[in-house]
Design a protein around this motif. Structure first.
Motif, PDB file in Angstrom:
ATOM      1  N   UNK A 112      42.296  34.221  34.131  1.00 41.41           N
ATOM      2  CA  UNK A 112      43.135  34.221  34.554  1.00 41.41           C
ATOM      3  C   UNK A 112      42.697  35.280  35.801  1.00 41.41           C
ATOM      4  N   UNK A 113      42.984  36.613  35.668  1.00 42.66           N
ATOM      5  CA  UNK A 113      42.539  37.908  36.374  1.00 42.66           C
ATOM      6  C   UNK A 113      41.738  37.324  37.499  1.00 42.66           C
ATOM      7  N   UNK A 114      40.738  37.164  37.048  1.00 37.98           N
ATOM      8  CA  UNK A 114      39.015  37.492  37.701  1.00 37.98           C
ATOM      9  C   UNK A 114      39.211  35.987  38.812  1.00 37.98           C
ATOM     10  N   UNK A 115      39.837  35.132  38.410  1.00 36.42           N
ATOM     11  CA  UNK A 115      40.121  34.087  39.365  1.00 36.42           C
ATOM     12  C   UNK A 115      41.435  34.999  40.927  1.00 36.42           C
ATOM     13  N   UNK A 116      42.011  35.780  40.282  1.00 33.83           N
ATOM     14  CA  UNK A 116      42.843  36.462  40.724  1.00 33.83           C
ATOM     15  C   UNK A 116      42.643  37.491  42.027  1.00 33.83           C
ATOM     16  N   UNK A 117      41.410  38.128  40.983  1.00 38.08           N
ATOM     17  CA  UNK A 117      40.371  38.880  41.617  1.00 38.08           C
ATOM     18  C   UNK A 117      39.885  38.482  42.314  1.00 38.08           C
ATOM     19  N   UNK A 118      39.155  37.980  42.086  1.00 37.13           N
ATOM     20  CA  UNK A 118      37.338  37.028  43.196  1.00 37.13           C
ATOM     21  C   UNK A 118      38.249  36.579  44.431  1.00 37.13           C
ATOM     22  N   UNK A 119      39.795  35.784  44.494  1.00 36.81           N
ATOM     23  CA  UNK A 119      40.540  35.225  45.779  1.00 36.81           C
ATOM     24  C   UNK A 119      40.710  36.494  46.652  1.00 36.81           C
ATOM     25  N   UNK A 120      41.243  37.822  45.987  1.00 35.45           N
ATOM     26  CA  UNK A 120      41.301  38.993  46.190  1.00 35.45           C
ATOM     27  C   UNK A 120      40.018  39.436  47.172  1.00 35.45           C
ATOM     28  N   UNK A 121      39.333  39.706  46.492  1.00 36.79           N
ATOM     29  CA  UNK A 121      37.581  40.024  47.110  1.00 36.79           C
ATOM     30  C   UNK A 121      37.182  39.110  48.157  1.00 36.79           C
ATOM     31  N   UNK A 122      37.765  37.860  47.526  1.00 37.30           N
ATOM     32  CA  UNK A 122      37.157  36.509  48.990  1.00 37.30           C
ATOM     33  C   UNK A 122      38.015  36.853  50.394  1.00 37.30           C
ATOM     34  N   UNK A 123      38.684  37.254  50.328  1.00 37.12           N
ATOM     35  CA  UNK A 123      40.142  37.671  51.045  1.00 37.12           C
ATOM     36  C   UNK A 123      39.652  39.389  51.998  1.00 37.12           C
ATOM     37  N   UNK A 124      39.185  40.012  51.279  1.00 37.84           N
ATOM     38  CA  UNK A 124      39.002  41.407  51.877  1.00 37.84           C
ATOM     39  C   UNK A 124      37.485  40.972  52.923  1.00 37.84           C
ATOM     40  N   UNK A 125      36.585  40.756  51.831  1.00 34.71           N
ATOM     41  CA  UNK A 125      34.970  40.379  52.440  1.00 34.71           C
ATOM     42  C   UNK A 125      35.124  39.219  54.172  1.00 34.71           C
ATOM     43  N   UNK A 126      35.665  38.626  54.140  1.00 34.53           N
ATOM     44  CA  UNK A 126      36.490  38.131  54.761  1.00 34.53           C
ATOM     45  C   UNK A 126      36.864  38.927  55.956  1.00 34.53           C
ATOM     46  N   UNK A 127      37.822  39.246  56.002  1.00 40.77           N
ATOM     47  CA  UNK A 127      38.585  39.982  56.601  1.00 40.77           C
ATOM     48  C   UNK A 127      37.611  41.174  57.057  1.00 40.77           C
ATOM     49  N   UNK A 128      36.310  41.279  56.969  1.00 37.80           N
ATOM     50  CA  UNK A 128      35.433  42.367  56.969  1.00 37.80           C
ATOM     51  C   UNK A 128      34.532  42.240  57.938  1.00 37.80           C
ATOM     52  N   UNK A 129      34.302  41.166  57.516  1.00 40.84           N
ATOM     53  CA  UNK A 129      33.627  40.285  58.726  1.00 40.84           C
ATOM     54  C   UNK A 129      33.783  40.064  60.136  1.00 40.84           C
ATOM     55  N   UNK A 130      36.102  39.294  59.481  1.00 38.77           N
ATOM     56  CA  UNK A 130      36.455  39.196  61.022  1.00 38.77           C
ATOM     57  C   UNK A 130      36.329  39.723  61.886  1.00 38.77           C
ATOM     58  N   UNK A 131      36.605  42.068  61.615  1.00 44.99           N
ATOM     59  CA  UNK A 131      36.913  42.825  61.757  1.00 44.99           C
ATOM     60  C   UNK A 131      35.751  43.156  62.530  1.00 44.99           C
ATOM     61  N   UNK A 132      34.330  43.167  62.376  1.00 43.16           N
ATOM     62  CA  UNK A 132      33.110  43.817  62.742  1.00 43.16           C
ATOM     63  C   UNK A 132      32.528  41.987  63.833  1.00 43.16           C
TER      64      UNK A 132
END
Length: 236
Positions: A170-190
């Motif tokens: 459960x915690x792995x899925x939630x953390x993976x979703x947050x990591x995905x949002x962060x990585x996507x946000x970095x790409x959009x920020x660039x």
């Protein structure tokens, strides 16, 4: 008047096969009391560990919820422009770091729980050495090997898919979703395209789950590689 002497200490059991055949009744009683005390200590430690991990997971989920609500409020206030991007990445980075810490504790607690199960299985084996007649009344295993731990966890039937419903997953899925949002946000920020942000975010999330599953499996196999069982489950 001096206290009456207690029973003589029993000799150390043979590592190949613990035995209590040469013990006196007083020694058997004393050993049973000490084994029961250790059993209750393991149960208390196991309960405390599980409670602490579940509390940590609940706190993290609360932080994730609060972080997302904060981002929505900031987005409405700034029109998703200006310093919103920096604030969003900062919040997501904090959630990623806290998530990895919580995830590590959850996986460590899973290995601790396995250790508690093996230790209590070993104690049941000692109970059987004291009184073999109680074997028919035990549902959980008295063998402290891998098969014995599986019987204790799943007494009546195997449940190979149980790992997918565990707290660690459960915690792995939630953390993976947050990591995905962060990585996507970095790409959009660039100034990257949206399709690249989604693709890299999904890959980062799936990679996180795969990496932690590999870490958990390596910890599981390492425990049984280092553990020397006193009783093993027969082939039949």
């Amino acid at each position: 008047m001096a206290d009456a002497p207690g029973p003589d200490a029993s000799r150390r059991p043979d590592p190949e096969r613990p035995s209590a055949e040469e013990l006196t009744d007083a020694q058997r009683s004393l050993r049973a009391q000490m084994l029961a005390t250790e059993h209750w200590s393991l149960l208390a430690s196991r309960s405390t560990t599980q409670s602490e991990v579940l509390t940590r997971i609940a706190i993290y989920l609360t932080l994730v919820s609060a972080g997302l609500v904060t981002l929505s409020v900031l987005g409405n206030a700034t029109g998703f422009r200006g310093w919103f991007g920096v604030a969003a990445l900062g919040v997501l980075l904090l959630l990623v770091l806290l998530g990895l810490i919580t995830q590590k504790r959850a996986f460590n607690a899973s290995l601790d729980d396995l250790m508690f199960v093996l230790a209590m299985n070993r104690l049941r084996g000692a109970y059987l050495d004291l009184d073999p007649g109680i074997a028919d009344y035990l549902v959980t295993s008295a063998n402290d090997d891998e098969a014995g731990s599986a019987q204790t966890y799943y007494a009546y039937s195997p449940r190979p898919g149980q790992i997918w419903a565990s707290s660690a997953m459960i915690i792995s899925v939630v953390v993976a979703a947050v990591i995905a949002l962060f990585v996507g946000g970095v790409v959009l920020g660039l100034a990257g395209p949206i399709w690249l942000a989604i693709s890299l975010g999904v890959l980062a999330g799936l990679g996180s789950i795969a990496a932690w599953m590999r870490t958990g499996y390596r910890g599981y196999t390492a425990m049984f590689r280092l553990h020397s069982p006193l009783r093993t489950t027969s082939a039949d």
